[in-house]
Design a protein around this motif. Sequence first.
Motif, PDB file in Angstrom:
ATOM      1  N   GLY A 197      53.021   4.587  59.903  1.00  0.00           N
ATOM      2  CA  GLY A 197      53.129   3.183  59.498  1.00  0.00           C
ATOM      3  C   GLY A 197      52.538   2.827  58.154  1.00  0.00           C
ATOM      4  O   GLY A 197      52.308   1.646  57.882  1.00  0.00           O
ATOM      5  N   VAL A 198      52.277   3.822  57.256  1.00  0.00           N
ATOM      6  CA  VAL A 198      51.734   3.437  55.941  1.00  0.00           C
ATOM      7  C   VAL A 198      52.856   2.879  55.061  1.00  0.00           C
ATOM      8  O   VAL A 198      54.014   3.291  55.187  1.00  0.00           O
ATOM      9  N   ASN A 199      52.505   1.928  54.208  1.00  0.00           N
ATOM     10  CA  ASN A 199      53.523   1.431  53.279  1.00  0.00           C
ATOM     11  C   ASN A 199      53.514   2.307  52.022  1.00  0.00           C
ATOM     12  O   ASN A 199      52.696   3.234  51.894  1.00  0.00           O
ATOM     13  N   ASN A 200      54.397   1.978  51.095  1.00  0.00           N
ATOM     14  CA  ASN A 200      54.568   2.823  49.902  1.00  0.00           C
ATOM     15  C   ASN A 200      53.291   2.942  49.081  1.00  0.00           C
ATOM     16  O   ASN A 200      52.927   4.022  48.623  1.00  0.00           O
ATOM     17  N   ILE A 201      52.608   1.805  48.894  1.00  0.00           N
ATOM     18  CA  ILE A 201      51.372   1.824  48.079  1.00  0.00           C
ATOM     19  C   ILE A 201      50.324   2.693  48.762  1.00  0.00           C
ATOM     20  O   ILE A 201      49.667   3.529  48.137  1.00  0.00           O
ATOM     21  N   GLN A 202      50.169   2.518  50.080  1.00  0.00           N
ATOM     22  CA  GLN A 202      49.196   3.330  50.822  1.00  0.00           C
ATOM     23  C   GLN A 202      49.558   4.820  50.778  1.00  0.00           C
ATOM     24  O   GLN A 202      48.687   5.679  50.687  1.00  0.00           O
ATOM     25  N   LEU A 203      50.872   5.071  50.835  1.00  0.00           N
ATOM     26  CA  LEU A 203      51.319   6.467  50.789  1.00  0.00           C
ATOM     27  C   LEU A 203      50.831   7.138  49.506  1.00  0.00           C
ATOM     28  O   LEU A 203      50.326   8.260  49.523  1.00  0.00           O
ATOM     29  N   TYR A 204      50.959   6.407  48.385  1.00  0.00           N
ATOM     30  CA  TYR A 204      50.545   6.998  47.111  1.00  0.00           C
ATOM     31  C   TYR A 204      49.034   7.031  46.955  1.00  0.00           C
ATOM     32  O   TYR A 204      48.464   8.020  46.496  1.00  0.00           O
ATOM     33  N   THR A 205      48.364   5.918  47.325  1.00  0.00           N
ATOM     34  CA  THR A 205      46.918   5.870  47.076  1.00  0.00           C
ATOM     35  C   THR A 205      46.115   6.703  48.091  1.00  0.00           C
ATOM     36  O   THR A 205      45.103   7.295  47.742  1.00  0.00           O
ATOM     37  N   LEU A 206      46.587   6.734  49.326  1.00  0.00           N
ATOM     38  CA  LEU A 206      45.778   7.408  50.357  1.00  0.00           C
ATOM     39  C   LEU A 206      46.228   8.833  50.655  1.00  0.00           C
ATOM     40  O   LEU A 206      45.442   9.654  51.121  1.00  0.00           O
ATOM     41  N   ILE A 207      47.486   9.139  50.397  1.00  0.00           N
ATOM     42  CA  ILE A 207      47.984  10.474  50.753  1.00  0.00           C
ATOM     43  C   ILE A 207      48.285  11.316  49.502  1.00  0.00           C
ATOM     44  O   ILE A 207      47.694  12.390  49.310  1.00  0.00           O
ATOM     45  N   ILE A 208      49.188  10.795  48.693  1.00  0.00           N
ATOM     46  CA  ILE A 208      49.664  11.631  47.573  1.00  0.00           C
ATOM     47  C   ILE A 208      48.579  11.858  46.510  1.00  0.00           C
ATOM     48  O   ILE A 208      48.346  12.987  46.088  1.00  0.00           O
ATOM     49  N   MET A 209      47.903  10.801  46.085  1.00  0.00           N
ATOM     50  CA  MET A 209      46.898  10.948  45.016  1.00  0.00           C
ATOM     51  C   MET A 209      45.783  11.943  45.386  1.00  0.00           C
ATOM     52  O   MET A 209      45.460  12.819  44.591  1.00  0.00           O
ATOM     53  N   PRO A 210      45.196  11.818  46.581  1.00  0.00           N
ATOM     54  CA  PRO A 210      44.169  12.812  46.918  1.00  0.00           C
ATOM     55  C   PRO A 210      44.707  14.249  46.913  1.00  0.00           C
ATOM     56  O   PRO A 210      44.015  15.172  46.485  1.00  0.00           O
ATOM     57  N   LEU A 211      45.963  14.416  47.341  1.00  0.00           N
ATOM     58  CA  LEU A 211      46.532  15.764  47.344  1.00  0.00           C
ATOM     59  C   LEU A 211      46.857  16.240  45.923  1.00  0.00           C
ATOM     60  O   LEU A 211      46.923  17.439  45.660  1.00  0.00           O
ATOM     61  N   LEU A 212      47.033  15.285  45.032  1.00  0.00           N
ATOM     62  CA  LEU A 212      47.386  15.613  43.641  1.00  0.00           C
ATOM     63  C   LEU A 212      46.125  15.818  42.771  1.00  0.00           C
ATOM     64  O   LEU A 212      46.225  16.166  41.598  1.00  0.00           O
ATOM     65  N   ARG A 213      44.955  15.624  43.384  1.00  0.00           N
ATOM     66  CA  ARG A 213      43.715  15.632  42.604  1.00  0.00           C
ATOM     67  C   ARG A 213      43.518  16.920  41.767  1.00  0.00           C
ATOM     68  O   ARG A 213      43.192  16.834  40.583  1.00  0.00           O
ATOM     69  N   PRO A 214      43.735  18.111  42.352  1.00  0.00           N
ATOM     70  CA  PRO A 214      43.551  19.322  41.521  1.00  0.00           C
ATOM     71  C   PRO A 214      44.458  19.313  40.282  1.00  0.00           C
ATOM     72  O   PRO A 214      44.036  19.719  39.195  1.00  0.00           O
ATOM     73  N   THR A 215      45.674  18.815  40.464  1.00  0.00           N
ATOM     74  CA  THR A 215      46.599  18.752  39.313  1.00  0.00           C
ATOM     75  C   THR A 215      46.077  17.761  38.273  1.00  0.00           C
ATOM     76  O   THR A 215      46.125  18.030  37.063  1.00  0.00           O
ATOM     77  N   ILE A 216      45.572  16.622  38.757  1.00  0.00           N
ATOM     78  CA  ILE A 216      45.054  15.604  37.818  1.00  0.00           C
ATOM     79  C   ILE A 216      43.895  16.185  37.004  1.00  0.00           C
ATOM     80  O   ILE A 216      43.822  16.007  35.780  1.00  0.00           O
ATOM     81  N   ILE A 217      43.001  16.907  37.692  1.00  0.00           N
ATOM     82  CA  ILE A 217      41.853  17.496  36.988  1.00  0.00           C
ATOM     83  C   ILE A 217      42.345  18.509  35.949  1.00  0.00           C
ATOM     84  O   ILE A 217      41.907  18.512  34.794  1.00  0.00           O
ATOM     85  N   LEU A 218      43.303  19.345  36.365  1.00  0.00           N
ATOM     86  CA  LEU A 218      43.837  20.353  35.447  1.00  0.00           C
ATOM     87  C   LEU A 218      44.453  19.677  34.212  1.00  0.00           C
ATOM     88  O   LEU A 218      44.156  20.050  33.066  1.00  0.00           O
ATOM     89  N   VAL A 219      45.262  18.659  34.466  1.00  0.00           N
ATOM     90  CA  VAL A 219      45.923  17.968  33.347  1.00  0.00           C
ATOM     91  C   VAL A 219      44.883  17.300  32.447  1.00  0.00           C
ATOM     92  O   VAL A 219      44.989  17.356  31.213  1.00  0.00           O
ATOM     93  N   SER A 220      43.860  16.702  33.055  1.00  0.00           N
ATOM     94  CA  SER A 220      42.857  16.018  32.225  1.00  0.00           C
ATOM     95  C   SER A 220      42.090  17.026  31.374  1.00  0.00           C
ATOM     96  O   SER A 220      41.765  16.739  30.216  1.00  0.00           O
ATOM     97  N   ILE A 221      41.814  18.214  31.925  1.00  0.00           N
ATOM     98  CA  ILE A 221      41.132  19.242  31.108  1.00  0.00           C
ATOM     99  C   ILE A 221      42.020  19.617  29.922  1.00  0.00           C
ATOM    100  O   ILE A 221      41.572  19.654  28.766  1.00  0.00           O
ATOM    101  N   LEU A 222      43.298  19.859  30.212  1.00  0.00           N
ATOM    102  CA  LEU A 222      44.222  20.255  29.135  1.00  0.00           C
ATOM    103  C   LEU A 222      44.367  19.132  28.104  1.00  0.00           C
ATOM    104  O   LEU A 222      44.469  19.392  26.900  1.00  0.00           O
ATOM    105  N   THR A 223      44.350  17.892  28.577  1.00  0.00           N
ATOM    106  CA  THR A 223      44.496  16.763  27.640  1.00  0.00           C
ATOM    107  C   THR A 223      43.285  16.661  26.719  1.00  0.00           C
ATOM    108  O   THR A 223      43.425  16.440  25.510  1.00  0.00           O
TER     109      THR A 223
END
Lengths: 293, 428
Positions: A197-223
């Motif tokens: 029952g999560v909505n779209n915003i919750q899906l991104y903020t609570l599920i996808i973003m935490p799972l994407l965290r290693p990628t975000i860190i990698l990209v921020s290091i490269l940036t």
Amino acid sequence: MNQQEKNQYICLLFVLPAVIFFIIFNIYPVIRTFYLSFFKWDGVSIDKQFVGLKNFYFLLFHDKVWWKSLLNGAIFSFFGIFVIDAIGLLLAIIVYNKKYLRNFYTVVYYLPCVISGIVIGLIWKWIFHPEVNLINRIFELLSISSQNISWLDNPRLALFAIILASIWRGIGYPFLIFLAGLQNIPKEVCEAAVIDGVNNIQLYTLIIMPLLRPTIILVSILTVLGGFQTFDVVVAMTFGGPGYATEVPTLKIYKEALQFGELGYACAASLLLGLFLLILSLIQLKFQKTYSS
Amino acid sequence: MRRNYIFLLICIIFFSCKAQRHKEQLTFWHYWNDRNELIHKISDEYCSKTNIPIKIELYSGDIIGHKLLAAAAADNLPDVFSDWSGCYGRGLISYVKSGKIVNLKQYFSKEELEERFDKDVISQIELPEDNMWGVPAGIYYLPLDVNNMLFIYNKNLFRKAGLNPEQPPRDWQEFLDVCRQLKSSNIYPLVLPFGGWVLMAFVKPYIYNHLGINGVQDTAAGKLKYTDERWRNVFMLMKTLVDEKFLFPGSLSFTTPDAERMFVAGKAAITFDGSWAIKVFEQIDKSFTDYGVFFPPKDKNGKYEPLIPGGIGAAVFVANNKNKELSINFVKYLTNFNNQTEYYKFSYNLPPNKKILENLPGTQQMKKFNKYFCKIIPFRYDIENLEEPRVIEALKKNLQLVLLGEKNVDDALIEIQKLKDEYMRDKK
């Protein structure tokens, strides 16, 4: 020699060419740079004058331009993380959710990344040229400003003009990594969340973003690394000017070595920059580990 | 069938490698954008006569200096390269010191040199016995052209502003008056490429106007401070141009080609450029010929006559090179009387052999440039050769900041002096 040892030697033999190339093109230049940083040398003369730690001392305590260039590098990195990466992530999410033409958009957004930085710099220099005034006209159309702004010879605006060009050029890379990261998130997790029952915003903020965290860190290091190493766009657009307004660390190193004939000093600056970026990357990695645990 | 193909492929690879190995080829790096076509043409003729191909690579502007330094550090210099640093600049002297370039004295007799070049040109290329650099005396340059920098003005825009196009300003005050009149007629008076090296070239005549050669030498030696009143006067002259809004917008980030394009397009009335600009203008717009040339007008508050930037565009030969003799023969061909004439006709660059000018006097503009060759700053007194490169960079950047209105003149001069003091302490 038994068979296992024999196999080990054969394996080493296969790895050897790569190791040799790595030593020649990576390890040796670092050692040579370290060695040359203790000398005053113009790159041509036979004699090098040993100066000990003087190059490092002058760089750290007397060279204001060096610190100014580092500050500009930090500004590039800041905008890199908060603008380039943010737009890259946003575009990746949009393209990820597209059913059609996903490959087309991926190519379109990534295209500026494969164009040479010098070419991009020259294109943007033309866009900001007082005669062409493309940016000013766009601003006028959008009712942002009707003033005839001379971008590249204004010390307060020149850096932002380069940042704008860098944004256009740089979005593709984080976009592609974020898209790959999104595609690696198991679909079942998202589906389960939707069923729960999560909505779209919750899906991104609570599920996808935490799972994407290693990628975000990698990209921020490269940036951050990319921000401090910005060079070609600056060379094509302003060559560090007006004044020292767009001086960046790599350009400073280039000028020291090839314009002022201070190769030893340039080596010292390169080492310090390398060390600084290494520390910065280690901090980011530590941050990632702490955050993940 | 497949075996035949493989055999054929091996044969092709083998013979092509073999052919490559035996081929003599010279590599020539140069920066002459406007003369690239001509250099190629003469090289092709040379190749057809001698069967020695010349690989020509063009690296424009400042880039060639950087490219050469990197190549020298890697011991990977070409056979011949072109150089221009107002003759014997700091850069070339490092090459002489390290024995990387050829002393041409042994390859040219005095008579041969005098036949090819004018005496005043020879005096510029001859490094004397007791030279300031302490390097072996000799000749390390083979001149292809001589050049200098002057003001160039659009006569048509002068007419539009009600000015007499045949009477350019004779002193700084008149120059300012002309600029004011142009501005009042809604014409930008000046377009100057202050984003590049021309900023320093532009200010030099006024440095010599106010400080003279002795003042420049004293500044470089640390005896005269940048905070001295005379330096302040030079900066103030430059500041006037901005305060009175004489500069075309963007001038402070323009490179030479930007300013040349704007000038030819009639966007501003006056520019500061070298003798090579005549050819560049022609390449941009053939119909643009209504322009004149004038010497930097003297500021009467300065005690000395202005001197102008200028020098010699020349070929330099790499020592310890198996192609040394071949490359000298090639440049001998390039600089023979006929080719110099051809070079002059094509490029409009002033030839180092003035006999050519007797037969081909050229345009009025060329005559003016030629007239003022005697007023160029001698290489041994050029501030860029005497002063530390970082101090020169600080001078340039601070002047740029003054022109941008980001710094006042006094603060700028104090900052330059601070850097100079650090160098002086370092020397002690």
